[in-house]
Design a protein around this motif. Sequence first.
Motif, PDB file in Angstrom:
ATOM      1  N   GLY A 136       4.380 -41.226  16.256  1.00  0.00           N
ATOM      2  CA  GLY A 136       5.146 -40.471  17.234  1.00  0.00           C
ATOM      3  C   GLY A 136       6.378 -41.225  17.711  1.00  0.00           C
ATOM      4  O   GLY A 136       6.615 -42.384  17.369  1.00  0.00           O
ATOM      5  N   GLY A 137       7.175 -40.531  18.509  1.00  0.00           N
ATOM      6  CA  GLY A 137       8.437 -41.087  18.981  1.00  0.00           C
ATOM      7  C   GLY A 137       8.346 -41.601  20.399  1.00  0.00           C
ATOM      8  O   GLY A 137       7.272 -41.820  20.944  1.00  0.00           O
ATOM      9  N   GLY A 141      12.979 -45.449  18.011  1.00  0.00           N
ATOM     10  CA  GLY A 141      12.756 -46.144  16.754  1.00  0.00           C
ATOM     11  C   GLY A 141      13.451 -45.518  15.561  1.00  0.00           C
ATOM     12  O   GLY A 141      13.410 -46.073  14.466  1.00  0.00           O
ATOM     13  N   GLY A 142      14.076 -44.352  15.754  1.00  0.00           N
ATOM     14  CA  GLY A 142      14.792 -43.723  14.651  1.00  0.00           C
ATOM     15  C   GLY A 142      13.870 -42.995  13.695  1.00  0.00           C
ATOM     16  O   GLY A 142      12.663 -42.855  13.908  1.00  0.00           O
ATOM     17  N   GLN A 143      14.443 -42.556  12.586  1.00  0.00           N
ATOM     18  CA  GLN A 143      13.721 -41.686  11.657  1.00  0.00           C
ATOM     19  C   GLN A 143      12.577 -42.369  10.933  1.00  0.00           C
ATOM     20  O   GLN A 143      11.649 -41.712  10.486  1.00  0.00           O
ATOM     21  CB  GLN A 143      14.705 -41.107  10.631  1.00  0.00           C
ATOM     22  N   THR A 144      12.612 -43.675  10.790  1.00  0.00           N
ATOM     23  CA  THR A 144      11.572 -44.348  10.017  1.00  0.00           C
ATOM     24  C   THR A 144      10.558 -45.074  10.897  1.00  0.00           C
ATOM     25  O   THR A 144       9.777 -45.882  10.400  1.00  0.00           O
ATOM     26  CB  THR A 144      12.204 -45.365   9.044  1.00  0.00           C
ATOM     27  N   HIS A 145      10.556 -44.778  12.202  1.00  0.00           N
ATOM     28  CA  HIS A 145       9.580 -45.399  13.101  1.00  0.00           C
ATOM     29  C   HIS A 145       9.048 -44.404  14.118  1.00  0.00           C
ATOM     30  O   HIS A 145       8.518 -44.808  15.148  1.00  0.00           O
ATOM     31  CB  HIS A 145      10.201 -46.580  13.857  1.00  0.00           C
ATOM     32  N   SER A 146       9.145 -43.101  13.853  1.00  0.00           N
ATOM     33  CA  SER A 146       8.878 -42.125  14.919  1.00  0.00           C
ATOM     34  C   SER A 146       8.155 -40.865  14.448  1.00  0.00           C
ATOM     35  O   SER A 146       8.008 -39.931  15.233  1.00  0.00           O
ATOM     36  CB  SER A 146      10.200 -41.714  15.578  1.00  0.00           C
ATOM     37  N   GLN A 147       7.718 -40.810  13.211  1.00  0.00           N
ATOM     38  CA  GLN A 147       7.190 -39.569  12.680  1.00  0.00           C
ATOM     39  C   GLN A 147       5.753 -39.298  13.147  1.00  0.00           C
ATOM     40  O   GLN A 147       5.025 -40.201  13.541  1.00  0.00           O
ATOM     41  CB  GLN A 147       7.237 -39.596  11.155  1.00  0.00           C
ATOM     42  N   SER A 148       5.377 -38.023  13.071  1.00  0.00           N
ATOM     43  CA  SER A 148       4.039 -37.564  13.454  1.00  0.00           C
ATOM     44  C   SER A 148       3.434 -36.802  12.271  1.00  0.00           C
ATOM     45  O   SER A 148       3.514 -35.581  12.199  1.00  0.00           O
ATOM     46  CB  SER A 148       4.114 -36.651  14.681  1.00  0.00           C
ATOM     47  N   PRO A 149       2.812 -37.528  11.331  1.00  0.00           N
ATOM     48  CA  PRO A 149       2.338 -36.892  10.089  1.00  0.00           C
ATOM     49  C   PRO A 149       0.875 -36.460  10.121  1.00  0.00           C
ATOM     50  O   PRO A 149       0.239 -36.348   9.074  1.00  0.00           O
ATOM     51  CB  PRO A 149       2.547 -38.008   9.058  1.00  0.00           C
ATOM     52  N   GLU A 333      16.215 -37.675  20.480  1.00  0.00           N
ATOM     53  CA  GLU A 333      14.762 -37.546  20.421  1.00  0.00           C
ATOM     54  C   GLU A 333      14.178 -36.917  21.682  1.00  0.00           C
ATOM     55  O   GLU A 333      13.177 -36.205  21.615  1.00  0.00           O
ATOM     56  CB  GLU A 333      14.095 -38.878  20.121  1.00  0.00           C
ATOM     57  N   TRP A 334      14.782 -37.117  22.842  1.00  0.00           N
ATOM     58  CA  TRP A 334      14.224 -36.512  24.049  1.00  0.00           C
ATOM     59  C   TRP A 334      14.397 -34.999  24.045  1.00  0.00           C
ATOM     60  O   TRP A 334      13.575 -34.280  24.620  1.00  0.00           O
ATOM     61  CB  TRP A 334      14.856 -37.139  25.284  1.00  0.00           C
ATOM     62  N   ALA A 335      15.454 -34.514  23.399  1.00  0.00           N
ATOM     63  CA  ALA A 335      15.621 -33.068  23.249  1.00  0.00           C
ATOM     64  C   ALA A 335      14.655 -32.503  22.208  1.00  0.00           C
ATOM     65  O   ALA A 335      14.260 -31.339  22.275  1.00  0.00           O
ATOM     66  CB  ALA A 335      17.063 -32.750  22.857  1.00  0.00           C
TER      67      ALA A 335
END
Length: 353
Positions: A136-137, A141-149, A333-335
């Motif tokens: 999660g975000g 952390g940007g696109q490579t440290h924030s995903q929720s898979p 990311e907050w939006a």
Amino acid sequence: MSVQEASSRDPVVTEDTRRLNMIEAINEALDIMLARDPGVVIMGEDVGYFGGVFRATAGLQEKHGKTRVFDTPISECGIIGVAVGMGAYGLRPVPEIQFADYIYPGLDQLISEAARLRYRSAGEYIAPMTVRSPFGGGIFGGQTHSQSPEAIFAHVAGLKTVIPSTPHDAKGLLIAAIEDNDPVIFFEPKRIYNGPFSGYYDKPVEPWKKHRDSQVPEGYYKIPLGKARIVQEGEAMTVLTYGTMVHVAEAVCAAKGVDAEILDLRTLVPLDIQAIEKSVRKTGRCLIVHEATRTAGFGAELSALVTERCFYHLEAPVDRVTGFDTPYPHSLEWAYFPGPVRIGEAIDKLLKD
């Protein structure tokens, strides 16, 4: 409460509880299991001497030794592949993938090997491994440290998927996951490692040290996988959520004065269908909130299940508030997160229908 299964309600404060944040609770669970079971081993990038990028394994190598807690090369496929072999051999490995975004090189090992080993060997071999990973975000952390898979793993038969939202649950669920004989994906919402945040994101509601769910029992206890937690009871609607969004949904419902029943799913697989069905049949309305993208997110499965099982009890269509169907937006990311405005609009819509 030292050797028992915790209930699905909020933890009760006793002389045997202490206030911990989620990182401290996870570290304590790992420490307890290393001491209880000589087959438990922890491995991953920087988990040994350094204690993990988020310090979840701090002090464990020094206490339990380099053969029980050790660093690995930067190879997620290798980390997970070795864990599968360890599990088949009789150990209980707990590999850490430093960020959930890094887990994809290990998908073949998880899906083709770990998830199928018990079935393909007719029970002769198992893969009792618990793959821990921050997800999660919320930390820029940007696109490579924030995903929720999480939906990827919930789709795979043979894997269990667990997501705690409090220190109390993190410790009890992690102990249960390590003791489970099937492979478990244990996603830790890193945005609330050190405390829950409000629906407005910029300020903590209150630090974990003052939060009711920071009460963590001493010693060994576990929370059964597959049991949802009733965060609060209500009559107006049911909110189904997990991880960070538990705290966001709770904050929004409190701000709006909505008598919502909030269910923290805690485990996506196995899913507590009975708790979901009971709540929705009572309230007649259902809102699903998760951080991951909308299309084919786990909320879609929840919506289908609720519609199939509770259709004649629904007074309004099931609604979802989720992340957007875009690559993860670093600067926005907050939006991207479900927040007070979007959740509030969905609540108003459900109550109006």
